[in-house]
Design an enzyme around this catalytic site. Structure first.
Site, PDB file in Angstrom:
ATOM      1  N   ILE A 102       0.857  -1.194   0.000  1.00 38.76           N
ATOM      2  CA  ILE A 102       0.000   0.000   0.000  1.00 38.76           C
ATOM      3  C   ILE A 102       0.890   1.240   0.000  1.00 38.76           C
ATOM      4  O   ILE A 102       1.855   1.324   0.770  1.00 38.76           O
ATOM      5  CB  ILE A 102      -0.898  -0.001   1.268  1.00 38.76           C
ATOM      6  CG1 ILE A 102      -1.777  -1.248   1.282  1.00 38.76           C
ATOM      7  CG2 ILE A 102      -1.738   1.274   1.367  1.00 38.76           C
ATOM      8  CD1 ILE A 102      -2.832  -1.286   0.194  1.00 38.76           C
ATOM      9  N   ASN A 117      -3.624   2.207 -11.129  1.00 40.25           N
ATOM     10  CA  ASN A 117      -3.613   0.830 -10.647  1.00 40.25           C
ATOM     11  C   ASN A 117      -4.530  -0.031 -11.511  1.00 40.25           C
ATOM     12  O   ASN A 117      -5.508   0.472 -12.073  1.00 40.25           O
ATOM     13  CB  ASN A 117      -4.093   0.776  -9.192  1.00 40.25           C
ATOM     14  CG  ASN A 117      -4.082  -0.647  -8.615  1.00 40.25           C
ATOM     15  OD1 ASN A 117      -3.093  -1.361  -8.748  1.00 40.25           O
ATOM     16  ND2 ASN A 117      -5.184  -1.053  -8.016  1.00 40.25           N
ATOM     17  N   HIS A 119      -6.992  -3.252 -11.157  1.00 43.35           N
ATOM     18  CA  HIS A 119      -7.642  -4.096 -10.151  1.00 43.35           C
ATOM     19  C   HIS A 119      -8.470  -5.159 -10.865  1.00 43.35           C
ATOM     20  O   HIS A 119      -9.197  -4.822 -11.813  1.00 43.35           O
ATOM     21  CB  HIS A 119      -8.528  -3.245  -9.226  1.00 43.35           C
ATOM     22  CG  HIS A 119      -9.206  -4.055  -8.162  1.00 43.35           C
ATOM     23  ND1 HIS A 119      -8.528  -4.531  -7.059  1.00 43.35           N
ATOM     24  CD2 HIS A 119     -10.483  -4.511  -8.052  1.00 43.35           C
ATOM     25  CE1 HIS A 119      -9.371  -5.234  -6.309  1.00 43.35           C
ATOM     26  NE2 HIS A 119     -10.558  -5.239  -6.893  1.00 43.35           N
TER      27      HIS A 119
END
Ligand code: GRF
Length: 220
Positions: A102, A117, A119
């Site tokens: 993180i 990102n 996902h």
């Protein structure tokens, strides 16, 4: 005079990895096909030295550095180590490609709206703390849904909470297990939308409107 084929104002991209690096490979392959307009991958940062993604960077001749998450007790220290690894590289975009650590507030603040990102679900479903890798697909299969997919999105302080850039849905087939589904989502969705999202960013074609995005221009 031969024109310089490398765009002069191309954005410098750093890719953060932790595992097999198939998303990094998709970015490398897209770059080699000329599909990442006005951007170039200049640096790979790995959160552990076992990541096969490192081998992919080495083969592609991309500079890499291991900044091991385990080497830093506090996340603030890890953040500082990441920032110093990026220092003086003129990074314009960070791409989290299977990156499992993180990022803390100092990195997010310094690279506000410059971190993308990938996902492996259709956010806002099956995302947030604890939803990563195969855990996502286990939950998707348990839900009985007939479709899933992947999301490329900006990163902010909320896990998987940044503005969505691109999504792609894929079918869930009878008899799917986590491995089969993970591979289909990667092959049919992740490896397609991440390079596209990166190219749109480098072409300055993403407009952030509140917690949403608008893509400038039609073709993508
Ligand atoms: C994949 O499940 C991907 O969805 C997620 O991280 C996992 C490994 O990705 N982002 P990669 O092969 O290391 O790119």
């Amino acid at each position: 005079m031969l024109m310089n084929t490398v765009e002069n104002n191309a954005k410098n991209i750093a890719v953060f990895v932790s595992g097999g690096g198939t998303n990094l490979q998709a970015l490398i392959d897209a770059q080699e096909r000329g599909e990442i307009k006005n951007g170039r991958i200049v640096f790979v940062l790995a959160s552990n030295d076992k990541a096969y993604a490192i081998e992919r960077a080495r083969k592609a001749g991309i500079e890499y550095q291991v900044v091991s998450r385990k080497a830093y007790a506090a996340s603030e220290e890890y953040d500082a180590a990441i920032l110093s690894a990026l220092e003086n590289r003129g990074i314009d975009l960070i791409v989290l490609a299977g990156f499992l650590s993180i990022l803390g507030p100092t990195v997010i603040e310094k690279y506000r709206n410059k971190i993308i990102n990938i996902h492996p679900s259709l956010i806002p479903l099956f995302c947030g703390d604890g939803f990563y890798g195969k855990k996502v697909h286990t939950a998707v299969l348990a839900s009985g849904m007939k479709v899933t997919g992947a999301t490329a999105h900006f990163v902010n302080e909320i896990t998987d909470g940044g503005a969505i850039i691109l999504q792609k849905a894929v079918p869930i087939e009878q008899g799917d297990n986590e491995d089969i589904l993970q591979y289909r989502v990667m092959r049919q969705a992740e490896w397609e939308i991440l390079p596209k999202a990166v190219s749109l960013f480098c072409e300055d074609r993403i407009r952030i409107v509140g917690n949403r995005t608008e893509i400038i221009g039609t073709s993508f």
